[in-house]
Design a protein around this motif. Structure first.
Motif, mmCIF file in Angstrom:
data_model
loop_
_atom_site.group_PDB
_atom_site.id
_atom_site.type_symbol
_atom_site.label_atom_id
_atom_site.label_comp_id
_atom_site.label_asym_id
_atom_site.label_seq_id
_atom_site.Cartn_x
_atom_site.Cartn_y
_atom_site.Cartn_z
ATOM 1 N N HIS A 1 -0.217 -4.900 9.633
ATOM 2 C CA HIS A 1 -1.500 -4.308 10.020
ATOM 3 C C HIS A 1 -1.294 -3.003 10.777
ATOM 4 O O HIS A 1 -2.069 -2.049 10.629
ATOM 5 C CB HIS A 1 -2.299 -5.308 10.867
ATOM 6 C CG HIS A 1 -3.707 -4.897 11.118
ATOM 7 N ND1 HIS A 1 -4.103 -4.255 12.288
ATOM 8 C CD2 HIS A 1 -4.821 -4.999 10.351
ATOM 9 C CE1 HIS A 1 -5.398 -4.006 12.227
ATOM 10 N NE2 HIS A 1 -5.861 -4.443 11.068
ATOM 11 N N SER A 2 -0.243 -2.935 11.593
ATOM 12 C CA SER A 2 0.058 -1.715 12.325
ATOM 13 C C SER A 2 0.398 -0.575 11.375
ATOM 14 O O SER A 2 -0.037 0.570 11.569
ATOM 15 C CB SER A 2 1.231 -1.958 13.285
ATOM 16 O OG SER A 2 1.584 -0.788 13.973
ATOM 17 N N ASP A 3 1.170 -0.865 10.328
ATOM 18 C CA ASP A 3 1.482 0.151 9.321
ATOM 19 C C ASP A 3 0.223 0.601 8.585
ATOM 20 O O ASP A 3 0.026 1.786 8.322
ATOM 21 C CB ASP A 3 2.485 -0.404 8.304
ATOM 22 C CG ASP A 3 3.920 -0.289 8.781
ATOM 23 O OD1 ASP A 3 4.156 0.404 9.787
ATOM 24 O OD2 ASP A 3 4.797 -0.908 8.159
ATOM 25 N N ALA A 4 -0.631 -0.368 8.242
ATOM 26 C CA ALA A 4 -1.827 -0.053 7.459
ATOM 27 C C ALA A 4 -2.805 0.808 8.249
ATOM 28 O O ALA A 4 -3.452 1.702 7.694
ATOM 29 C CB ALA A 4 -2.505 -1.341 7.002
ATOM 30 N N THR A 5 -2.925 0.562 9.548
ATOM 31 C CA THR A 5 -3.895 1.287 10.377
ATOM 32 C C THR A 5 -3.298 2.531 11.032
ATOM 33 O O THR A 5 -4.036 3.393 11.506
ATOM 34 C CB THR A 5 -4.461 0.378 11.474
ATOM 35 O OG1 THR A 5 -3.381 -0.080 12.315
ATOM 36 C CG2 THR A 5 -5.172 -0.829 10.860
ATOM 37 N N GLY A 6 -1.962 2.616 11.083
ATOM 38 C CA GLY A 6 -1.326 3.733 11.766
ATOM 39 C C GLY A 6 -1.390 3.632 13.274
ATOM 40 O O GLY A 6 -1.085 4.587 13.984
ATOM 41 N N ASP A 7 -1.761 2.468 13.790
ATOM 42 C CA ASP A 7 -1.834 2.271 15.245
ATOM 43 C C ASP A 7 -0.585 1.545 15.723
ATOM 44 O O ASP A 7 -0.114 0.607 15.081
ATOM 45 C CB ASP A 7 -3.076 1.446 15.602
ATOM 46 C CG ASP A 7 -3.118 1.076 17.072
ATOM 47 O OD1 ASP A 7 -3.584 1.908 17.866
ATOM 48 O OD2 ASP A 7 -2.656 -0.034 17.435
ATOM 49 N N SER B 1 0.807 -1.210 0.000
ATOM 50 C CA SER B 1 0.000 0.000 0.000
ATOM 51 C C SER B 1 0.842 1.264 0.000
ATOM 52 O O SER B 1 0.508 2.253 0.589
ATOM 53 C CB SER B 1 -0.909 0.010 1.239
ATOM 54 O OG SER B 1 -0.139 -0.099 2.411
ATOM 55 N N ASN C 1 5.237 5.185 7.143
ATOM 56 C CA ASN C 1 4.239 4.135 6.932
ATOM 57 C C ASN C 1 4.835 2.870 6.322
ATOM 58 O O ASN C 1 4.122 1.914 6.046
ATOM 59 C CB ASN C 1 3.115 4.659 6.038
ATOM 60 C CG ASN C 1 3.580 4.943 4.618
ATOM 61 O OD1 ASN C 1 4.673 5.452 4.413
ATOM 62 N ND2 ASN C 1 2.764 4.611 3.648
ATOM 63 N N HIS D 1 -1.153 -2.655 18.985
ATOM 64 C CA HIS D 1 -0.384 -3.723 18.352
ATOM 65 C C HIS D 1 0.823 -4.122 19.206
ATOM 66 O O HIS D 1 1.523 -5.088 18.887
ATOM 67 C CB HIS D 1 0.078 -3.292 16.961
ATOM 68 C CG HIS D 1 -1.040 -3.213 15.965
ATOM 69 N ND1 HIS D 1 -1.921 -2.150 15.933
ATOM 70 C CD2 HIS D 1 -1.433 -4.070 14.984
ATOM 71 C CE1 HIS D 1 -2.801 -2.335 14.969
ATOM 72 N NE2 HIS D 1 -2.532 -3.489 14.376
#
Length: 486
Positions: A341-347, A9, A172, A351
């Protein structure tokens, strides 16, 4: 390697299509207006990801060389060197004394180098030679001295590699790449045990040497071969001409990092000597995260004794080492998924907290019973703690992005504080507490919970900083600027 970059992404917008490049006498003279941004960025990331794969291989060998004493312990290492009491625990902890002395100054030096590839490769060659020398030790004191100097040299690699990643990848993109690098730890714990099992089982008595001596020699020689190759494979910084990059890729790599600087006044103001060190030392967040990661390392202290914990299930040496592999393979796979998933959500926080809670559940399971199946299941749950450590390191790089020198120093200081936990944590696992190790697991559970609490406070602080920045932008009519990841 797939045809697409590891991070599917990636934002390859047209912002690179018409931005002039800053002049550099040593670099390419193409203008960014002449570059097809999305295509070049994908090609650049693909080449970088290949270098990350090699860094993972180096880190696998790094972990193998520092932890092979745990496997050697199962084949007479303690007895042959006449160790008694807590001397084996001291032998493990002394390695990290060297880490404390080297990590921060090493990253400060690395930040000012044009060829970090030569520096890191030289350190690799040195620790490979020391590992091979471990095969010849005859006394406990000789082993202790060699372990100290091994840590002194090994300490340069991990914080240096993490800083190197932060000089090439955007915010990201860092989580996934840092996860891939740290996956080397899980892969090493898994396949290092398999390699050790093969060496200890097949070379015992060869040429008159015991199995554990062959273990140090073979693994050190393997590291030496890879270290020499690293001279030509490891990347340097984007500002340094790299023969493996085309001119348009080099320009784009430099521009990507310029856009990542959070406070742009640093770009036009030359950094004074030790400015990054001073900025990091007076920032309370560096110390707060250092303590939180220190506690997290305490909760991960079981990793050093994983073969010992596996042996408590009653199997022979070879089987115990083979049983170490599946939990770490799962840990590596989970790390990849969670970081992506942490990169994708920014959270970041959730995580980190999630894997720590799963690991705590594993500690509680191990405390509750000596049943073989349940204790083996607990090892799978414990291996998730390393996932949290990966995401937390990425959070550190995301937070301290104001200047390259401060980022380098902050990474090294926090890594040093975290690593200091490895000096004392071996004493959490004395043989007298086995085979149940209830007290050891209680310490790991407590430190996991306290670390989660500290990181929650840090998240609240960053959230308030983001809210204050948003209010200021609204009042002054400014465009949306930098935001901390939570």
């Amino acid at each position: 390697m797939s045809e697409a970059p590891l991070l599917g992404s990636v934002d390859c917008s047209s912002r690179y299509d018409a931005i002039p490049s800053r002049g550099n006498d040593n670099g390419p003279t193409l203008l960014l207006a002449d570059i097809d941004g999305p295509i070049v960025e994908k090609r650049l990331l693909r080449k970088l990801d290949l270098r990350v794969a090699f860094l993972v291989l180096v880190y696998i060998l790094n972990i193998m060389d520092r932890s092979n004493v745990a496997a050697a312990r199962l084949r007479g290492f303690e007895e042959d060197l006449g160790m008694t009491g807590n001397q084996f625990n001291t032998l493990i902890g002394i390695l990290y004394a060297g880490y404390l002395l080297t990590q921060t100054p090493s990253n400060m030096v690395l930040h000012r180098m044009k060829r970090p590839s030569l520096y890191l490769s030289g350190c690799m060659i040195t620790w490979a030679a020391i590992t091979m020398c471990m095969s010849a030790v005859q006394t406990y004191n000789a082993a202790r001295i060699l372990r100290f100097f091994m840590g002194f040299v090994e300490a340069t690699f991990f914080p240096g590699a993490v800083f190197l990643l932060s000089r090439w990848y955007k915010r990201n993109e860092l989580g996934l790449r840092t996860s891939l690098l740290f996956c080397g730890s899980s892969v090493s714990n898994a396949f290092g045990a398999l390699i050790a099992s093969g060496i200890l089982g097949s070379l015992d008595g060869a040429l008159g040497f015991t199995a554990w001596r062959w273990l140090f020699f073979v693994e050190g020689a393997l590291t030496l071969v890879v270290a020499v190759s690293a001279i030509w494979i490891l990347p340097d910084f984007p500002s340094t001409p790299n023969v493996w990059l085309l001119p348009d890729e080099q320009i784009l790599a430099k521009r990507r990092m310029e856009e990542e600087v959070a406070t742009f006044e640093h770009e036009d103001k030359p950094e004074e000597n030790f400015s990054g060190l001073i900025e990091a030392l007076i920032d309370w967040r560096v110390w707060w995260l250092g303590v939180a990661l220190h506690l997290m390392v305490y909760s991960m202290s079981y990793t050093i004794f994983f073969p010992t914990l596996s042996a408590t299930m009653g199997y022979d040496t070879t089987t115990s080492l083979l049983l170490c592999a599946p939990p770490w393979i799962l840990g590596a796979a989970t790390s990849f998924v969670v970081a992506r998933h942490s990169d994708a959500t920014g959270d970041r926080f959730w995580h980190i907290a999630g894997p720590l809670l799963v690991g705590a559940a594993g500690f509680i399971l191990a405390i509750s019973t000596m049943n073989t199946a349940i204790r083996y299941l607990s090892l799978f749950l414990m291996s998730q703690n390393t996932v949290a450590y990966v995401v937390c390191l990425t959070w550190v790089m995301n937070t301290f992005s104001q200047s390259q020198s401060k980022r380098a120093t902050a990474i090294a200081l926090i890594s040093t504080m975290a690593t200091s936990g490895l000096m004392t944590s071996p004493y959490f696992w004395p043989s007298s507490w086995g085979p149940s190790y209830v007290n050891s697991y209680l310490i790991c559970t407590l430190t996991s919970v306290v670390s989660i609490g500290m990181l929650w406070v840090f998240r609240v602080h960053l959230s308030r900083c983001n809210e204050a920045a948003e209010v200021e932008e609204i009042v002054l009519g400014l465009p949306k600027g930098f935001r901390y990841l939570l």
